[in-house]
Write an enzyme that holds these catalytic residues in place. Structure first.
Site, PDB file in Angstrom:
ATOM      1  NE  ARG A  49       3.618  14.949  -0.304  1.00 19.12           N
ATOM      2  CZ  ARG A  49       3.815  14.397  -1.510  1.00 19.12           C
ATOM      3  NH1 ARG A  49       4.429  13.239  -1.655  1.00 19.12           N
ATOM      4  NH2 ARG A  49       3.389  15.009  -2.588  1.00 19.12           N
ATOM      5  N   GLY A  50       0.118  13.465  -0.852  1.00 21.35           N
ATOM      6  CA  GLY A  50      -0.162  13.373  -2.280  1.00 21.35           C
ATOM      7  C   GLY A  50      -1.612  12.943  -2.439  1.00 21.35           C
ATOM      8  CB  ALA A  51      -4.384  14.447  -4.364  1.00 20.31           C
ATOM      9  NE  ARG A  86      -2.943  17.302   4.085  1.00 16.09           N
ATOM     10  CZ  ARG A  86      -1.969  17.464   3.192  1.00 16.09           C
ATOM     11  NH1 ARG A  86      -1.440  16.427   2.579  1.00 16.09           N
ATOM     12  NH2 ARG A  86      -1.512  18.671   2.909  1.00 16.09           N
ATOM     13  CD  GLN A 187       5.448  19.061   0.147  1.00 14.92           C
ATOM     14  OE1 GLN A 187       6.101  20.106   0.035  1.00 14.92           O
ATOM     15  NE2 GLN A 187       4.305  19.024   0.802  1.00 14.92           N
ATOM     16  CG  ASP A 228      -3.615  18.419  -3.705  1.00 18.63           C
ATOM     17  OD1 ASP A 228      -2.676  18.968  -4.319  1.00 18.63           O
ATOM     18  OD2 ASP A 228      -3.447  17.521  -2.864  1.00 18.63           O
ATOM     19  CG  ASN A 238      -0.675  21.064  -7.321  1.00 18.38           C
ATOM     20  OD1 ASN A 238      -0.886  19.962  -6.791  1.00 18.38           O
ATOM     21  ND2 ASN A 238       0.493  21.357  -7.856  1.00 18.38           N
ATOM     22  CE  LYS A 239       1.915  21.080  -0.960  1.00 17.79           C
ATOM     23  NZ  LYS A 239       1.182  21.179   0.327  1.00 17.79           N
TER      24      LYS A 239
END
Ligand code: MRU
Length: 343
Positions: A49-51, A86, A187, A228, A238-239
């Site tokens: 995960r993580g852009a 995604r 996260q 992201d 973003n998140k």
């Protein structure tokens, strides 16, 4: 392909191993990636995960397929399968399009392997550049608040927002970090704490809802978050929860920076309203699961709504920290994110 090792990915002897982030911090488990479908499942399940890391992992897999001599049509099918894993983080699309462009130009498989390696090496260098630009903005004694995880687990390098924090710490600045737990998938609580402990950076974990009162008490000097997808006008996804932090920062007059590499800018997206937001499974909100086990705290079938990201409008951002420098509102309005010109 040469041997590669980042915090969350390892490639050696033709095999890709990924650190399963769902099991952290309780268990450090490396999973050997079996095929394209397996990689898609790992990305969708947030093992990877993580852009920036999603893009890098996908590029690495395509490089692997090119090296084992997959034919053009098969490579194109793999790219298209990974591209839809995604929807929000644009690094995935940007990195895969770079490889697709090579195929369109008639590049041979050896060139594709080189391009995949370049994407990974560049991500490491972009992290260093962003981190240095951002660290210069932090003062000795600062208390910084961050949301989600944006470190080595989310990139091939030191990270974006967390890279800035770790770099400032390594420069000898006495900084400490408020870590938002980052509901629903934690996260911040599971991953950012783990990374900060390894880097020896002082931190305190807080519930997301604690941020407001900390800001009111003057206990937050600046806020750093990742992204992201950044639209050309400076709006960014973003998140989920980032937008509320940005609104709070504006109200309390606290600098709020977004930190991201150029691979997170979407040149085809003019405005944050058009960023696709991933909707995830309701069970993630109904309870929690990880190396600690699983539980459901709501009625089993509770109606739930679970967007994984939100969009923060440009007007709430104090500065855009990119690998090419720190951009102001005037520069972003003048189109600097599109042209890459740092005025
Ligand atoms: O759903 P995730 O864990 O992939 O979301 C990650 C984030 O929102 C990060 O803040 C973002 O990717 C920036 S990472 C350097």
């Amino acid at each position: 392909m040469k041997q590669l090792e980042t915090t969350a990915l390892r490639y050696s002897n033709g095999a890709l191993d990924v650190l399963d982030q769902r099991r952290l911090p309780g268990e450090v488990h490396w999973h050997r990636c079996q095929d394209g479908e397996d990689l898609v499942a790992l990305i969708q399940g947030l093992a990877i995960r993580g852009a920036p890391l999603i893009g890098v992992a996908a590029a690495l897999w395509v490089g692997h397929c090119a090296e084992r001599d997959d034919e053009r049509d098969k490579l194109i099918a793999t790219i298209s399968q990974l591209r839809s894993s995604r929807p929000t983080a644009v690094n995935l699309m940007n990195d895969l399009d770079r490889l697709l462009n090579q195929i369109d130009k008639g590049a041979d498989n050896a060139t594709l392997v080189e391009e995949a390696i370049a994407i990974i090496d560049e991500d490491i260098a972009l992290c260093v550049a962003m981190s240095e630009h951002g660290a210069a903005l932090l003062q000795d004694g600062d208390n910084i608040l961050t949301h989600c995880n944006t470190g080595g687990l989310a990139t091939a390098g030191v990270g974006t927002a967390l890279g800035v924090i770790i770099t400032a710490h390594q420069q000898g600045k006495n900084i400490s970090v408020w870590v938002d737990e980052t509901r629903p998938l934690l996260q911040g609580a599971r991953l950012t704490t783990w990374e900060l402990e390894q880097a020896g950076v002082p931190y305190r974990l807080i519930c997301d809802s604690t941020a407001a009162s900390l800001m009111a008490q003057g206990k937050v000097d600046s806020i750093l978050v990742g992204a992201d997808r950044i639209a050309c006008n400076g709006d960014f996804a973003n998140k989920v929860g980032t937008y509320s932090v940005a609104v709070l920062a504006k109200y309390h007059g606290i600098p709020f920076y977004v930190v991201a590499p150029q691979t997170t800018v979407d040149l085809n997206c003019m405005h944050g309203d058009t960023i696709p937001i991933e909707l995830r499974n309701a069970n993630e909100v109904r309870g929690a699961s990880g190396s600690f086990g699983s539980c459901t705290w709501s009625p089993t079938d509770a109606a739930a709504y679970n967007p994984a990201f939100d969009v923060t409008p440009a007007e709430l951002v104090s500065g855009w920290i990119l690998d090419s420098g720190v951009y102001t509102h005037e520069q972003v309005k003048a189109g600097a994110l599109v042209s890459g010109d740092h005025l």
